[in-house]
Enzyme design. Structure first.
Site, PDB file in Angstrom:
ATOM      1  N   TRP A  99       0.795  -1.280   0.054  1.00 39.79           N
ATOM      2  CA  TRP A  99       0.061   0.027   0.006  1.00 39.79           C
ATOM      3  C   TRP A  99       0.724   1.153  -0.022  1.00 39.79           C
ATOM      4  O   TRP A  99       0.768   2.348  -0.530  1.00 39.79           O
ATOM      5  CB  TRP A  99      -0.887   0.101   1.246  1.00 39.79           C
ATOM      6  N   ASP A 166      -1.799   6.872   6.228  1.00 41.16           N
ATOM      7  CA  ASP A 166      -2.914   5.755   5.691  1.00 41.16           C
ATOM      8  C   ASP A 166      -3.232   4.682   6.853  1.00 41.16           C
ATOM      9  O   ASP A 166      -2.359   4.030   7.409  1.00 41.16           O
ATOM     10  CB  ASP A 166      -2.425   4.991   4.662  1.00 41.16           C
ATOM     11  N   LYS A 190     -12.160  -1.900   6.725  1.00 43.69           N
ATOM     12  CA  LYS A 190     -11.391  -2.823   7.409  1.00 43.69           C
ATOM     13  C   LYS A 190     -11.987  -2.600   8.877  1.00 43.69           C
ATOM     14  O   LYS A 190     -11.923  -3.661   9.606  1.00 43.69           O
ATOM     15  CB  LYS A 190      -9.823  -2.398   7.479  1.00 43.69           C
TER      16      LYS A 190
END
Ligand SMILES: *Cc1c(COP(=O)(O)O)cnc(C)c1O
Length: 355
Positions: A99, A166, A190
């Protein structure tokens, strides 16, 4: 048989959050209409956004000067919006996995990107510690929890430049010092809500510092000004986020979530470390409390498929590891119960006894 949802994302949510969202999809606010078919500008929807924002501020103790946004596009769109809005010349990135790498790729379209450290040398099994943050960078970008590799920066780092994180996969799992960040963002799917909404917490005076033109929809100031209502926001996902924020508040807030996360991790990592068949993949001091990754020891590698089948048969869902790591991953987000972790441990013990 009872199923335990260890999916990495979209992932487990409290049952009541799902039920309340489902009920509103049938009849929203006793209006006789579904949440799916009302205007986002309806009088009874604005309070949903307002309460979600207020609860987020309350739960995370967000100081004055920050705005909470609910946007579309996923965390992946933020990878591009962040440099669009913050990168004038140079940005620093901590590379802790796929990511982070994707975020860097987008930033390179806008200016110089300095990778201040990377754990790619060991397949991202640790969080780099010795790095220098260039003081002339426009910002430092980190990925607080590396969903795929099971590593986590479970503390708020001190950065001499604006810090952007993030937090897709560990948001609301611990108290954070928001004042240390210029921006925090993530996909909701999530640990916050159903898929479809992206949360952003942004310090208002950190915006407007770049000289480029920014397309309206990609400019955070548009959404700050319009309170996430510039265009039609993801109505149902925002509602599910509100239900979960209420749930978290009713269950002791992020302090309680943190305590639970530690209890779950102790149970599952305890077994990974004890069990003769398995070994954890992340270095101990970098271990994630959200995504617990482990593999079979080299001498037991041939049991891979057998353990997956065994675990599935026992009701464990989603424990297959990401293809970049292999093995297994038990994602233990806020809604995962201690009972679920104990069931997984019992399953690992039983499998060990068979071999
Ligand atoms: C899942 C994930 C993403 C991608 O989120 P999307 O909302 O699917 O774009 C980004 N970062 C992290 C840390 C993730 O876990």
């Amino acid at each position: 048989m009872k199923k335990y949802n260890f999916n990495a994302g979209p992932s487990i949510l409290p049952r009541e959050v799902i039920e309340q969202t489902a009920a509103a999809c049938l009849d929203f606010d006793n209006s006789g209409l579904s949440l799916m078919e009302i205007s986002h500008r309806a009088k009874n929807f604005q309070p949903v956004v307002d309460e979600a924002e207020a609860l987020m501020k309350e739960l995370l103790d967000i100081p004055e000067g920050y705005k909470v946004l609910f946007l579309g596009g996923g965390a992946s769109l933020e990878f591009c919006m962040v440099p669009y809005n913050f990168l004038e010349k140079k940005a620093a990135y901590l590379n802790t996995g796929v990511w982070a790498t994707k975020a860097m790729k987008e930033a390179k379209l806008f200016g110089e990107v300095v990778e201040i450290a990377s754990s790619a040398d060991k397949n991202f099994t640790y969080i780099p510690k010795n790095y220098t943050i260039p003081t002339d960078a426009d910002y430092l970008h980190i990925t607080s929890n590396n969903t795929i590799y099971g590593t986590e920066i479970r503390y708020d780092i001190d950065s001499p430049v604006p810090l952007i994180a993030d937090m897709s996969s560990d948001f609301l799992s611990r108290p954070i010092d928001v004042s240390k960040y210029a921006m925090i963002y993530g996909g909701a799917q999530k640990n916050l809500a159903m898929a479809g909404v992206t949360f952003v917490i942004v310090k208002e005076d950190a915006l407007g510092k770049v000289s480029r033109q920014i397309p309206t929809m990609l400019d955070y100031r548009t959404h700050v000004k319009k309170g996430s209502m510039f265009n039609t926001p993801p109505v149902v996902p925002i509602y599910s986020a509100l239900m979960n924020l209420r749930y978290i508040k009713a269950h002791g807030g992020v302090v309680a979530m943190d305590k639970l996360a530690k209890q779950r991790a102790e149970i599952v990592y305890g077994e990974i470390d004890r069990n003769k068949l398995f070994v954890g993949t992340a270095e101990e001091d970098s271990r994630s409390l959200m995504n617990l990754t482990f593999v079979l020891k080299p001498e037991y590698q041939d049991l891979q498929d057998e353990f997956l089948a065994f675990a599935t048969e026992k009701g464990m869902v989603g424990v297959k590891g990401h293809r970049d790591v292999g093995g297994f991953r038990a994602s233990c987000y806020n809604a995962m119960s201690i009972e679920g972790c104990e069931a997984l441990v019992a399953c690992m013990k039983e499998f060990e006894a068979k071999h």
